[in-house]
Design an enzyme around this catalytic site. Structure first.
Site, PDB file in Angstrom:
ATOM      1  CB  SER A 189      -8.915 -37.183 -33.459  1.00  0.00           C
ATOM      2  OG  SER A 189      -9.616 -36.700 -32.351  1.00  0.00           O
ATOM      3  CE  LYS A 235      -8.761 -32.857 -33.759  1.00  0.00           C
ATOM      4  NZ  LYS A 235      -9.582 -34.050 -33.180  1.00  0.00           N
ATOM      5  CB  SER A 268      -5.253 -35.101 -32.340  1.00  0.00           C
ATOM      6  OG  SER A 268      -6.407 -35.669 -32.388  1.00  0.00           O
TER       7      SER A 268
END
Length: 493
Positions: free
Chosen positions: A126, A129, A304
Site C-alpha cells: 500500500s 498510494k 489504506s
C-alpha cells in the site's frame, strides 16, 4: 494507543470506586467525631452567609492555551551518513526483514544520507498510494469533487443512475456511512420524487469507467476478505456489505447493488434494475457530489483504503486526458510524476492502490516523493548524494515561492501509535517512535513497507522508505518498526 489508555483508566476508576466504599465506613466515624469542632469553625461563616455578608471572590483569570506542538527547529544539526550508518547497523541486518531495501534523506536539504539497495524494485504493497496521492496533488485542485447523477431513461417510467467514479455514496438511513461527508442516496431519492418523474425501472450506467474492473495481481478472495471491490463507477460505501465496518466483505457487483439500493428506496421491483447507458442529452433529475478530493485522499492514506485509491487514480486519469481504467490511471500517474521531475526508473505497477503483487517500486522513488513534500520553501535539493535523484538547482514538483505542492501529503500519513493503520503499532514495543513517526504502511502476504518521516533526537526531519519482501507481515513489520524507531532515537550529527 488511546483506546488502550482509556480502558486502563476505566479499570483504575472501577478499582477506585470499590476502595472508596471500603474506606467510607471507617472514615465516617472519624467525621462524626470531628463534627463538633468543624461546626465551631463553620458557624461564623454560615451566619455571615445568612445575613448576606459573604464576599464572593473575583472569577479566575482565563486560561490561555499553550501550543504543545512546535515546528522542527531550524538550528537542529544535520544527521550524517556515518552517524546514520552506525545507528542503523544493529537493526537493518535483522533476518526478519527478508529481502530489504531502504533510503533515508535529510528533510531540510533533500540530501540522501543512507541507502541499502535503494534502486532495487520492491513489491510496495500500500505504500504505492503515495505515488497516487502525489499525482492527485499535482494534477487536480484539492477541492475537486465527483458527481453522481440520475437522468431520465429512454422509455417512460425509466431512470438512469449515472456513476461518476464516486465510491463513497451511502444508503444509511441516518446518512452516516463509512466515509465522512459522503453524498447520500436519500438526497438522490428526494430529488427524483420532487421532479415528479414516475419510476418503474432503473438502469445503472457504469460507463464512466472502462476496461476490466479487477486488476492483474489481485486475488478474488480479497473481495470477501474486505480489501477490495471490483472497480465500478458507482458504489455504496465502497461496496461494503456492512457499511460501517472497515474490512467488511464487499459485493462482487457494486454498481448493480447501488441500483438495487436506489430501487428499494423508490419502491421499484429490484428485478427491474439493469446495467446500461444513459441516452444522449437526457434530462437530469437529481445529482449529488462527493467530499473534496483532499478529504478522500486523507481517508485513502490514513486507512489504506484500496477502493478510494483506485478511484482517485481514475480521477487523475480523466484530468490528464487518459481513459478511466487501470491502464489509463497508471499511465496518467506516471506521466504526472515524470513531468514533475521524478526519476521513475524501476517503476512497474498495475494499479493505484498497491494491492497487486505485480507492482514494483524502488525505495529511492518513494523516499524522494516524501523528501520533496518535506522540503521547506527555497530549499536547494542535494539529492545526488548517496545515489539519490535530483540536482542542486531545482527540486521536482517544487514551487520556490511557497514550498512543494506535495506538502499536504505529510498530513495524510498515519501517526505511529495514534491513527489509522499505525494506531496499533509502536504501542507494545519501540514506543519511542509513538507520536513521532508518521508513515504510510504497506502490508501484503509477501511484502511490508513503511514510508514517511520522523524527527530525530536532534530535532532534524528525516524522510525514509523502508521495504521488506519475502517475509510474512507478522515477522517483517516489527523489524521495520525497529528500523524507523532507530531513526527516531538517532542523534546522528
Amino acid at each position: 494507543m488511546f483506546g488502550r489508555n482509556k480502558q486502563n483508566i476505566g479499570g483504575l476508576e472501577a478499582k477506585r470506586r470499590r476502595r472508596i466504599w471500603i474506606i467510607v465506613s471507617s472514615v465516617l466515624v472519624l467525621v462524626l467525631v470531628a463534627a463538633a469542632s468543624v461546626v465551631a469553625i463553620l458557624k461564623p461563616w454560615t451566619e455571615e452567609f445568612r445575613h448576606g455578608g459573604l464576599t464572593i471572590a473575583d472569577p479566575p483569570w482565563p486560561v490561555k492555551p499553550v501550543p504543545q506542538v512546535a515546528p522542527a527547529p531550524v538550528t537542529a544539526p544535520a544527521a550524517t551518513t556515518n552517524g546514520l550508518t552506525a545507528a542503523l547497523a544493529p537493526v537493518v541486518g535483522n533476518p526478519d526483514l527478508g529481502i530489504f531495501a531502504g533510503s533515508v534523506s535529510d528533510g531540510d536539504t533533500g540530501k540522501v544520507l543512507w541507502t541499502m539497495d535503494a534502486d532495487k524494485a520492491m513489491i510496495p504493497s500500500s505504500t504505492a498510494k503515495i505515488l497516487t496521492t502525489a499525482a492527485g496533488l499535482l494534477a487536480l485542485p484539492d477541492d475537486h469533487r465527483l458527481t453522481t447523477k440520475i437522468v431520465a431513461g429512454a422509455t417512460p417510467g425509466q431512470i438512469v443512475l449515472v456513476g461518476g467514479g464516486d465510491p463513497t455514496i451511502t444508503a444509511q438511513p441516518d446518512g452516516k456511512g463509512y466515509y465522512p461527508d459522503a453524498p447520500k442516496l436519500q438526497d438522490l431519492v428526494a430529488q427524483v420524487k420532487a421532479s415528479g418523474q414516475r419510476v418503474d425501472s432503473i438502469v445503472v450506467d457504469n460507463s464512466a469507467y472502462s476496461g476490466p474492473n479487477f486488476a492483474p495481481g489481485w486475488e478474488t478472495s480479497d473481495i470477501a476478505g474486505g480489501s477490495i471491490a471490483p472497480m465500478d463507477a458507482v458504489m455504496i460505501d465502497g461496496g461494503r456489505l456492512d457499511p460501517l465496518v472497515e474490512y467488511s466483505p464487499r459485493t462482487p457487483t457494486p454498481a448493480l447493488d447501488a441500483g438495487k439500493k436506489l430501487a428499494a428506496e423508490l419502491g421499484v421491483d429490484q428485478a427491474k434494475v439493469t446495467l446500461g447507458t444513459a441516452p444522449a442529452g437526457a434530462a437530469q433529475l437529481a445529482a449529488v457530489q462527493s467530499a473534496p478530493l483532499r478529504e478522500r485522499m486523507l481517508q485513502a492514506m490514513v486507512h489504506s483504503d484500496n477502493v478510494l485509491a483506485e478511484a482517485i487514480g481514475r480521477e487523475v486519469a480523466v484530468a490528464s486526458g487518459q481513459e478511466a481504467s487501470f491502464t489509463g490511471a497508471v499511465t496518467a500517474m506516471s506521466t504526472v510524476l515524470q513531468a514533475a521531475g521524478f526519476d521513475l526508473a524501476g517503476l512497474k505497477i498495475s494499479d493505484n492502490s498497491g494491492l497487486s503483487t505485480e507492482d514494483h517500486i524502488p525505495p529511492r522513488l518513494l523516499n524522494r516523493v516524501l523528501t520533496v513534500a518535506a522540503l521547506p520553501a527555497n530549499a536547494d535539493a542535494q539529492g545526488n548524494s548517496a545515489g539519490g535523484q535530483g540536482n542542486s538547482t531545482a527540486d521536482p514538483a517544487s514551487d520556490k515561492a511557497g514550498g512543494s505542492p506535495l506538502a499536504p501529503l505529510l498530513d495524510y500519513l498515519p501517526v505511529a501509535g495514534g491513527t489509522g493503520s499505525l494506531a496499533n503499532r509502536y504501542v507494545d514495543r519501540d514506543r519511542d517512535g509513538a507520536g513521532w513517526i508518521r508513515a504510510k504502511t504497506g502490508t501484503l502476504s509477501v511484502s511490508s513497507a513503511l514510508v514517511g518521516y520522523v524527527l530525530d533526537r536532534d530535532g532534524r526531519v528525516l524522510t525514509f522508505a523502508l521495504m521488506s519482501n519475502d517475509r510474512p507481515p507478522e515477522v517483517s513489520r516489527p523489524a521495520l518498526d525497529a528500523v524507523a524507531n532507530a531513526l527516531r532515537n538517532c542523534g546522528c550529527s
